[in-house]
Design a protein around this motif. Structure first.
Motif, PDB file in Angstrom:
ATOM      1  N   UNK A 190      -4.569   1.663 -10.861  1.00 47.75           N
ATOM      2  CA  UNK A 190      -4.099   3.041 -10.826  1.00 47.75           C
ATOM      3  C   UNK A 190      -4.728   3.776  -9.645  1.00 47.75           C
ATOM      4  N   UNK A 191      -3.969   4.634  -9.014  1.00 50.85           N
ATOM      5  CA  UNK A 191      -4.496   5.398  -7.903  1.00 50.85           C
ATOM      6  C   UNK A 191      -4.470   4.663  -6.576  1.00 50.85           C
ATOM      7  N   UNK A 192      -3.855   3.469  -6.552  1.00 51.20           N
ATOM      8  CA  UNK A 192      -3.755   2.704  -5.310  1.00 51.20           C
ATOM      9  C   UNK A 192      -2.425   3.011  -4.632  1.00 51.20           C
ATOM     10  N   UNK A 193      -2.475   3.334  -3.347  1.00 54.48           N
ATOM     11  CA  UNK A 193      -1.263   3.648  -2.588  1.00 54.48           C
ATOM     12  C   UNK A 193      -1.054   2.596  -1.497  1.00 54.48           C
ATOM     13  N   UNK A 194       0.093   1.926  -1.530  1.00 51.40           N
ATOM     14  CA  UNK A 194       0.436   0.930  -0.516  1.00 51.40           C
ATOM     15  C   UNK A 194       0.985   1.645   0.712  1.00 51.40           C
TER      16      UNK A 194
END
Length: 319
Positions: free
Chosen positions: A42-46
């Motif tokens: 959660x909270x990871x942006x590609x």
């Protein structure tokens, strides 16, 4: 009366729809994840996706670190503004196959059916649009409106203003909302229709749900189609894993399979898109008020939905 159909006697009383807040549904799905076989970040942006020989490399950022992920199979289940689609395909809005939509939760709307039946309303003054009221728990309702993108652009319609005006002034809706209160500001999003026929597969990648543009073009319903596409995608990915082959030809029938249940809707939408606003409004009202259509819907369409939902196995054809 669904119980009159002998083929689905054992389905009597089964619900056709479930209505809840989107946040509750998302949590329900998140809780289904088996953490022994799947990781959740959660909270990871590609931010970037690169193809290197036979695998993908995804570069992203979390709150605390840069992240790099390597995989042979990439699945874009990231909605209309899909990051995956941006890097593997082409994302541009064709307003003929696109609709802006708004959703707003309300409390205290009057006239809700005792059985909490869903309502869909076609406003006389807004062709190519439909308004919905979906009852939920605690006297709350999901209220919203969608309209065909080409008409919004041509008439320069502000959908938020149109929604407010409809609730405030429409002769049918105004009395029902006079003592009601909104629980939030209206939330907007894009609805990518299945009539776009987006290419949803390639060498080592698949798209599902809104990323694959498979929203029903007539009802705007996308969650069911999205879940169906995920189910079908799982079969294709399972075969690819078993054969250790993620080449494009392993997925060549995937697009056909995720669209096959939408053929009739896509055909009807193609016709509707060619009508003038006047003919569209007249046609919709004539169809929905037709006893023949009502009979077909109650005795054929709705039982068909129940059989598909509760009894009929989903068939996936790789050939």
């Amino acid at each position: 009366d669904l119980t009159a159909n002998s083929k689905i006697d054992d389905l009597a009383g089964k619900p056709i729809f479930y209505i809840c807040r989107r946040a509750y549904f998302d949590k329900f799905l998140l809780d289904k994840i088996d953490h022994n076989i799947a990781g959740v970040r959660l909270g990871l942006r590609i931010e970037n996706i690169v193809r290197e020989k036979d695998h993908w490399v995804l570069y992203g950022k979390s709150k605390t670190a840069n992240v790099e992920i390597t995989t042979k199979m990439l699945v874009g289940a990231d909605g209309d503004h899909s990051t995956v689609l941006k890097f593997v395909g082409e994302r541009k809005v064709d307003r003929r196959y696109y609709a802006p939509g708004l959703r707003q939760y309300w409390k205290g709307v009057e006239g809700i059916h005792p059985k909490k039946l869903i309502e869909v309303y076609f406003p006389p003054k807004l062709p190519f649009a439909y308004f919905w009221i979906f009852p939920m728990a605690d006297n709350e309702v999901n209220v919203g409106m969608g309209m065909m993108g080409h008409y919004v652009a041509r008439k320069n319609i502000n959908l938020r203003d149109a929604l407010k005006e409809l609730i405030r002034e429409d002769a049918y809706l105004q009395p029902r909302f006079k003592n009601a209160a909104p629980l939030e500001t209206a939330k907007g999003w894009g609805i990518p229709m299945s009539t776009l026929q987006r290419v949803s597969h390639g060498d080592g990648w698949l798209l599902v749900g809104d990323a694959a543009s498979i929203v029903d073009p007539n009802s705007g319903e996308g969650i069911g189609n999205g879940m169906m596409s995920g189910y079908i995608a799982a079969y294709f990915i399972k075969r690819a894993l078993e054969q250790n082959n993620f080449a494009e030809n392993m997925f060549e029938t995937y697009d056909r399979e995720i669209h096959k249940s939408l053929k009739n809707e896509e055909f009807l939408h193609g016709i509707a898109n060619k009508l003038t606003p006047y003919l569209y409004s007249k046609g919709v009202n004539a169809l929905l008020s037709s006893r023949m259509y009502q009979k077909w819907f109650s005795q054929k369409a709705m039982p068909g939905w129940l059989v598909t939902a509760y009894q009929k196995p989903i068939q996936v054809n790789f050939k």
